[in-house]
Design an enzyme around this catalytic site. Structure first.
Site, mmCIF file in Angstrom:
data_model
loop_
_atom_site.group_PDB
_atom_site.id
_atom_site.type_symbol
_atom_site.label_atom_id
_atom_site.label_comp_id
_atom_site.label_asym_id
_atom_site.label_seq_id
_atom_site.Cartn_x
_atom_site.Cartn_y
_atom_site.Cartn_z
ATOM 1 N N GLY A 14 46.123 40.349 25.730
ATOM 2 C CA GLY A 14 47.229 39.468 24.948
ATOM 3 C C GLY A 14 48.533 39.628 25.802
ATOM 4 N N SER A 40 44.984 45.017 22.813
ATOM 5 C CA SER A 40 45.087 46.502 22.205
ATOM 6 C C SER A 40 46.487 46.697 22.202
ATOM 7 C CB SER A 40 44.503 47.478 23.353
ATOM 8 O OG SER A 40 44.892 48.654 23.125
ATOM 9 N N ILE A 43 47.216 49.743 24.350
ATOM 10 C CA ILE A 43 47.524 49.866 25.802
ATOM 11 C C ILE A 43 48.971 48.796 26.181
ATOM 12 C CG2 ILE A 43 46.450 48.682 27.806
ATOM 13 C CD1 ILE A 43 43.964 49.101 26.741
ATOM 14 N N ALA A 51 61.272 35.550 35.277
ATOM 15 C CA ALA A 51 61.924 34.514 35.950
ATOM 16 C C ALA A 51 60.762 33.479 36.285
ATOM 17 C CB ALA A 51 62.428 34.959 37.079
ATOM 18 N N LYS A 79 67.541 28.714 34.811
ATOM 19 C CA LYS A 79 67.518 29.106 36.118
ATOM 20 C C LYS A 79 67.518 27.979 37.134
ATOM 21 C CE LYS A 79 64.377 31.075 39.576
ATOM 22 N NZ LYS A 79 63.042 31.903 39.632
ATOM 23 N N LEU A 335 47.286 38.639 35.950
ATOM 24 C CA LEU A 335 47.237 39.973 37.042
ATOM 25 C C LEU A 335 45.799 40.264 37.287
ATOM 26 C CD1 LEU A 335 50.246 41.812 35.469
ATOM 27 C CD2 LEU A 335 50.343 40.344 37.514
ATOM 28 N N GLU A 344 59.478 34.938 44.639
ATOM 29 C CA GLU A 344 59.895 33.470 44.192
ATOM 30 C C GLU A 344 59.223 33.316 42.544
ATOM 31 O OE1 GLU A 344 61.370 31.054 45.403
ATOM 32 O OE2 GLU A 344 61.687 31.581 47.337
ATOM 33 N N THR A 346 56.267 33.289 41.025
ATOM 34 C CA THR A 346 55.330 32.715 40.973
ATOM 35 C C THR A 346 53.885 32.978 40.025
ATOM 36 O OG1 THR A 346 54.822 33.668 43.012
ATOM 37 C CG2 THR A 346 55.437 31.422 43.090
HETATM 38 C C1 LIG Z 1 57.000 44.093 38.978
HETATM 39 C C2 LIG Z 1 56.796 42.811 38.280
HETATM 40 C C3 LIG Z 1 57.627 41.809 38.237
HETATM 41 C C4 LIG Z 1 57.193 40.546 38.002
HETATM 42 N N1 LIG Z 1 58.155 39.404 37.810
HETATM 43 C C5 LIG Z 1 57.664 38.235 37.607
HETATM 44 C C6 LIG Z 1 58.677 37.135 37.152
HETATM 45 O O1 LIG Z 1 59.628 37.383 37.379
HETATM 46 N N2 LIG Z 1 58.103 36.174 37.202
HETATM 47 C C7 LIG Z 1 56.752 35.911 37.037
HETATM 48 O O2 LIG Z 1 56.284 34.802 36.862
HETATM 49 N N3 LIG Z 1 55.840 36.903 36.881
HETATM 50 C C8 LIG Z 1 56.176 38.131 37.346
HETATM 51 N N4 LIG Z 1 55.490 39.121 36.974
HETATM 52 C C9 LIG Z 1 53.999 38.885 36.788
HETATM 53 C C10 LIG Z 1 54.017 38.860 35.191
HETATM 54 O O3 LIG Z 1 54.386 40.002 34.836
HETATM 55 C C11 LIG Z 1 52.522 38.707 34.755
HETATM 56 O O4 LIG Z 1 52.014 37.724 35.538
HETATM 57 C C12 LIG Z 1 52.312 38.569 33.583
HETATM 58 O O5 LIG Z 1 53.173 39.408 32.814
HETATM 59 C C13 LIG Z 1 50.995 38.462 32.971
HETATM 60 O O6 LIG Z 1 50.302 39.439 32.751
HETATM 61 P P1 LIG Z 1 49.013 39.615 32.282
HETATM 62 O O7 LIG Z 1 48.718 38.985 31.091
HETATM 63 O O8 LIG Z 1 47.889 38.900 33.095
HETATM 64 O O9 LIG Z 1 48.751 41.264 32.169
HETATM 65 P P2 LIG Z 1 49.350 42.388 31.159
HETATM 66 O O10 LIG Z 1 50.537 42.109 30.522
HETATM 67 O O11 LIG Z 1 48.952 43.725 31.763
HETATM 68 O O12 LIG Z 1 48.324 42.071 29.742
HETATM 69 C C14 LIG Z 1 47.210 42.701 29.598
HETATM 70 C C15 LIG Z 1 46.598 42.646 28.254
HETATM 71 O O13 LIG Z 1 45.327 42.968 28.359
HETATM 72 C C16 LIG Z 1 44.961 44.023 27.105
HETATM 73 N N5 LIG Z 1 44.059 44.868 27.706
HETATM 74 C C17 LIG Z 1 43.846 45.552 29.009
HETATM 75 N N6 LIG Z 1 42.638 46.539 28.677
HETATM 76 C C18 LIG Z 1 42.293 46.389 27.623
HETATM 77 C C19 LIG Z 1 41.046 46.982 26.731
HETATM 78 N N7 LIG Z 1 40.632 47.824 27.300
HETATM 79 N N8 LIG Z 1 41.053 46.562 25.558
HETATM 80 C C20 LIG Z 1 41.640 45.547 24.797
HETATM 81 N N9 LIG Z 1 42.731 45.059 25.326
HETATM 82 C C21 LIG Z 1 42.999 45.192 26.767
HETATM 83 C C22 LIG Z 1 46.351 44.682 27.209
HETATM 84 O O14 LIG Z 1 46.476 45.240 25.694
HETATM 85 C C23 LIG Z 1 47.488 43.167 27.294
HETATM 86 O O15 LIG Z 1 47.508 42.592 26.087
HETATM 87 C C24 LIG Z 1 55.939 40.183 37.689
HETATM 88 C C25 LIG Z 1 54.946 41.393 37.771
HETATM 89 C C26 LIG Z 1 55.435 42.551 38.232
HETATM 90 C C27 LIG Z 1 54.456 43.774 38.197
#
Ligand SMILES: Cc1cc2nc3c(=O)[nH]c(=O)nc-3n(C[C@H](O)[C@H](O)[C@H](O)COP(=O)(O)OP(=O)(O)OC[C@H]3O[C@@H](n4cnc5c(N)ncnc54)[C@H](O)[C@@H]3O)c2cc1C
Length: 503
Positions: A14, A40, A43, A51, A79, A335, A344, A346
């Site tokens: 989430g 969770s 987590i 951005a 932006k 991710l 950029e 993305t």
């Molecule tokens: C340094 C950095 C800078 C960034 N800056 C930008 C930016 O400027 N612009 C941009 O577009 N993107 C940026 N990103 C990317 C952006 O942060 C991610 O694309 C976005 O936050 C998506 O993350 P996610 O939802 O894939 O993963 P996460 O935010 O890690 O979410 C993972 C989810 O999975 C759940 N989960 C994991 N394991 C379990 C488990 N065992 N049981 C239950 N739940 C679980 C967690 O609770 C959480 O809800 C950046 C990333 C980084 C690392």
């Protein structure tokens, strides 16, 4: 023969990816599917994507988000581009602004006339022909005036900065209201069925079993299903993009809210600065082979607008992509599918485009391998093209003050990028292949901003007389200047339309 439709969709995670997926599917699938999302609180989420690029407006429109409400709820700001400081040489400064450069004149694109006039010493800096760049420089903002299609004011392209955690919360409220069931709990394992190896359920710490037919893995870097369960494999690109860590820290806002992201290159990486209504987001992306975490933190903290509001938070990553974003009945989004560093902005766009692709190739119970392969081919293409654009920022530098930048300037690069650079060097041309994300204008601004030498310009730029081109270019520049003059300041525009409540 048409297979049976699937009924049960399980989204694992989430963060931004999970809730964007939930919001989009609950809108597009029209209540015909059972969508559950497991996350969770223990987590938590990465929470640093702040951005974006202009395509996010389309996502928000599709899921029915009102811009002003969204900006208020996420502490957002507007932006118009990214300002790059110290990227070509120390002291250089340029902007990758959104939208067009100049106005078309005749046979060839505007930038070709600019190249010709520049050689003659008769062109102003490239930025003066871009309304977004000039508006950003003047701290001004307004959305495009659709009633003025022939004016630069009718052509203002923009994106948003926002607090990623608040965006996820906002989308969660919206998705739950549209029928998505949220399940809180920590997943301990996933089970697979025979004979096709599809994931058939995830099990939670409290023993709950959540069964499904289509699983969307939004579990972040860990790739709970796509990697830990299906062992899909990861293609590592750190030899092209060696940065492997980031330290993130919020700080107090500066006096004026700037309508652009800033990316400042340091000795062994670069620092982002993202202004929000209640704070400024900052982070130092760096390569741990060249600098320690302590030194990286000191550099970050020495370059803030105001007082730090927390301790720097360390995030480790590996640039690259999952070998398959769709494997069996698991589609990885966010991710979990890969990571390209944020220079950029993305990543959130990649979430959006993966969701769009999932909708395009939405499966039934047959899970057609042909559709899945095409989904994976398109995902790979998109990742690789963005990767090339990001590598260009590193490779095209003339810095001599640090081993890191010297290594980047001398590293081997992908053939696809080499061809783009050769093509530009020859006659300043950029060819946009298929649906690749960044347009000609994006590439040109980085090439020029980072001092790419070119051998010549398009021969057909000579079919117009020098005086006609000069007069035309001057009129474009003047009109842009006047248009920027009537735009409100970014602060005023926000105060009038979408100011958040003070926290
Ligand atoms: C340094 C950095 C800078 C960034 N800056 C930008 C930016 O400027 N612009 C941009 O577009 N993107 C940026 N990103 C990317 C952006 O942060 C991610 O694309 C976005 O936050 C998506 O993350 P996610 O939802 O894939 O993963 P996460 O935010 O890690 O979410 C993972 C989810 O999975 C759940 N989960 C994991 N394991 C379990 C488990 N065992 N049981 C239950 N739940 C679980 C967690 O609770 C959480 O809800 C950046 C990333 C980084 C690392």
């Amino acid at each position: 023969m048409q297979n049976e439709p699937i009924k049960d969709i399980v989204i694992v995670g989430g963060g931004t990816a999970g809730w964007m997926t939930a919001a989009a599917l609950s809108t597009v699938l029209n209540g015909r599917y059972n969508i559950r999302l497991v996350e969770s609180d223990e987590i938590g989420i990465v929470g640093v994507g702040e951005a974006t690029i202009p395509m996010i407006q389309r996502f928000n429109r599709v899921v029915g988000i009102d811009e002003n409400e969204f900006m208020r709820e996420t502490m957002g700001s507007f932006k118009l581009g990214v300002e790059f400081v110290n990227w070509g040489k120390l002291g250089d400064r340029y902007m990758h602004g959104f939208g067009r450069l100049g106005q078309d004149l005749a046979t060839v694109p505007f930038d070709q006339y600019w190249q010709k006039m520049r050689r003659l010493g008769k062109a102003a800096p490239l930025e003066e022909y871009s309304i977004t760049r000039m508006a950003a420089k003047a701290n001004r903002f307004m959305p495009a005036r659709r009633d003025l299609p022939n004016s630069p004011l009718g052509d203002i392209t923009y994106a948003y900065h926002f607090d990623a955690s608040l965006y996820a919360k906002y989308l969660r409220k919206l998705s739950v209201a549209r029928g998505v069931t949220r399940i809180e709990g920590k997943i301990t394992r996933a089970t697979r069925r025979e004979p096709d190896g599809h994931v058939d359920a995830v099990e939670l710490e409290d023993g709950t079993r959540v069964e499904g037919e289509l699983f969307i893995d939004c579990s972040g870097f860990r790739g709970l299903l796509i990697e830990q369960t299906l062992e899909t494999g990861y293609e590592d690109w750190h030899h092209w993009l060696p940065a492997d860590r980031a330290l993130a820290v919020p700080c107090e806002s500066a006096a004026a809210l700037t309508p652009y992201t800033r990316a400042t290159a340091h000795k062994s990486g670069w620092q982002w600065r993202i202004p929000l209504q209640h704070r400024t987001g900052n982070g130092h992306v760096y390569c741990s082979r060249f600098i320690s975490d302590d030194e990286a933190a000191a550099t970050l903290l020495a370059n803030l607008d105001g007082k730090a509001l927390a301790d720097p938070r360390l995030i480790k990553f590996r640039t690259g992509m999952r070998k398959l974003a769709w494997n069996r009945n698991v589609v990885a989004v966010g991710l979990a599918s890969g990571f390209l560093e944020p220079i950029e902005s993305t990543s959130i766009h990649l979430i959006q485009s993966t969701i769009q692709r999932l909708v395009d190739f939405f499966p039934d119970r047959g899970f057609s391998p042909v559709d899945r392969d095409e989904f994976n081919r398109q995902t790979r293409f998109e990742y690789e093209r963005i990767r090339d654009f990001i590598i260009l920022h590193y490779h095209l530098n003339q810095r001599t003050d640090s081993e890191y930048w010297k290594e980047c300037a001398h590293m081997a690069i992908p053939d696809t990028l080499r061809r783009k650079m050769d093509m530009y060097r020859s006659h300043g041309r950029v060819v946009r292949v298929d649906n690749e994300l960044f347009s000609e204008v994006g590439w040109i601004q980085v090439f020029e901003g980072q001092n790419m030498p070119i051998d010549g310009y398009h021969p057909l730029a000579d079919t117009q007389s020098e005086s006609d081109i000069a007069e035309y270019m001057e009129s474009v520049r003047e009109v842009i200047g006047k248009c920027v003059g009537v735009m409100p300041s970014h602060d005023d525009y926000i105060a009038r339309t979408c100011a958040a409540k003070k926290m």
